[in-house]
Design an enzyme around this catalytic site. Sequence first.
Site, short mmCIF file in Angstrom:
data_model
loop_
_atom_site.label_atom_id
_atom_site.label_comp_id
_atom_site.label_asym_id
_atom_site.label_seq_id
_atom_site.Cartn_x
_atom_site.Cartn_y
_atom_site.Cartn_z
N ILE A 1 -57.52 83.15 51.65
CA ILE A 1 -56.21 83.52 52.19
C ILE A 1 -56.17 84.99 52.64
CG2 ILE A 1 -55.04 81.85 50.70
CD1 ILE A 1 -54.39 85.40 49.88
N THR B 1 -57.74 84.81 63.54
CA THR B 1 -56.77 85.62 62.81
C THR B 1 -57.29 87.05 62.67
OG1 THR B 1 -55.23 85.66 60.96
CG2 THR B 1 -57.52 85.15 60.43
N PHE B 2 -56.46 87.88 62.04
CA PHE B 2 -56.83 89.28 61.86
C PHE B 2 -56.83 89.63 60.38
CE2 PHE B 2 -55.42 93.62 61.05
CZ PHE B 2 -56.42 94.34 61.69
N ARG C 1 -65.16 78.90 58.60
CA ARG C 1 -63.99 78.33 57.92
C ARG C 1 -63.15 77.47 58.86
NH1 ARG C 1 -60.01 80.78 60.40
NH2 ARG C 1 -60.29 82.92 61.11
N CYS D 1 -53.69 82.07 64.68
CA CYS D 1 -53.86 80.68 64.24
C CYS D 1 -53.47 79.67 65.31
CB CYS D 1 -53.10 80.43 62.94
SG CYS D 1 -53.67 81.49 61.62
#
Lengths: 239, 170
Positions: A167, A91-92, A86, A184
């Site tokens: 998301i 991120t987590f 992506r 990010c």
Amino acid sequence: MAQVLRHIHLPGIVPYSTAARLQESLVSRFLTSKPPSNAPAPPPHIITAQFAPVYTCGRREIGTVSPEQQEHLRANGRADFVEAMRGGQTTFHGPGQLVAYPIIDLRTHKLTPRDYVCLLEKSLIATCAKYGIKAMTTEHTGVWTSPDDKIAAIGVHMRRNITSHGIGLNVGTDLWWFDRIVACGLEGKRTTSFEKQGVVGKSVEEVGTEYVNQIAGRLLAVEDVDSAGQEEVSRYLQA
Amino acid sequence: MASRSSVVRAARQLTSAAVKRPSPFACQQWRRTAQMPRLFTVSAQSKEKKYTEDHEWIEASADGKTYTLGISEYAAKALGDVVYIELPQVDLEVGEGDAIGAVESVKSASDILTPVSGTVAEVNEALEQKPGDINKDPEGEAWIAKITVSGEPAGKLMSEAEYKEFTEEA
């Protein structure tokens, strides 16, 4: 032509790989229906889930996260590390966070990639508003409760106008996981959640249903949401 | 001196004209392609820029052996500010419809597909340093890759006018 958005909620805490597999099989169903094939295009889908702790990096970081960094991220085996195709950066995802992956053909809904990211953001802001949280967009992508507090992250992928990934919205996520990374790629920013904003006791599942309704309401040609039954979902989980 | 080089040029033109004369091989090839269902006409115009439904463009070199590939202006606008471009490896063998890279903008990565089969001959390395250039001149300076082709593209391609119509429908 009126369409129904198929909502597949994976119950409980699932590994990232389960959602990734389901997502892949849906994307390939869309791709194989493209010309020259005459197969009918599948209806738009959206997967919602809560993942077991996992750090994912974005496409442009693949191969740049050193073994030591990966070791650190794995936190003695408490979290996984995955390279995703992506957009966006590391991120987590974990328990308490709503993950939503729409698998749709942007052309069917007359959206450009930029419109699509905007639609995801607007739906996030509306979902937060439903629970009394004022959220906004800033110059950075994602959705924020203040210029320094991010409540939701966005990272999507497109192939031949078919979307995947999506998301992550923090409902009751343990924010400790974010303290360990520069989420990010943004220095000096914090991550927040529904709980930190004073909205407690909301389940990821109910917030997910709200988010899916918000998305459906903004998708051209989509008139309704149809939730996958238990049987269908357990088939996906076993696959 | 001048007259001599023009003689050479004339001779070269003669030989290239001779090459273009129908040979048994060319004829065979023509028959083979003619049997396939044709979605568009390939003829003298095959050298013009063509577009895919996925917003890539290709343009053949004068000799038809190499195609330059990029993303359309429409796509560059629709993506917004590009922050990262993934280019293919030189010498990579690619098949029609394969993803050969990606363009990443506002948190979205879009795959770039090749409508022609062949070998990647060259990539526009300048884009690695300045990916934002693709927003300035996607159909010119900011091309993505050059592919030495093994045959003519077989999938659906559109002329500039057809593509314009296609994007206006969207």
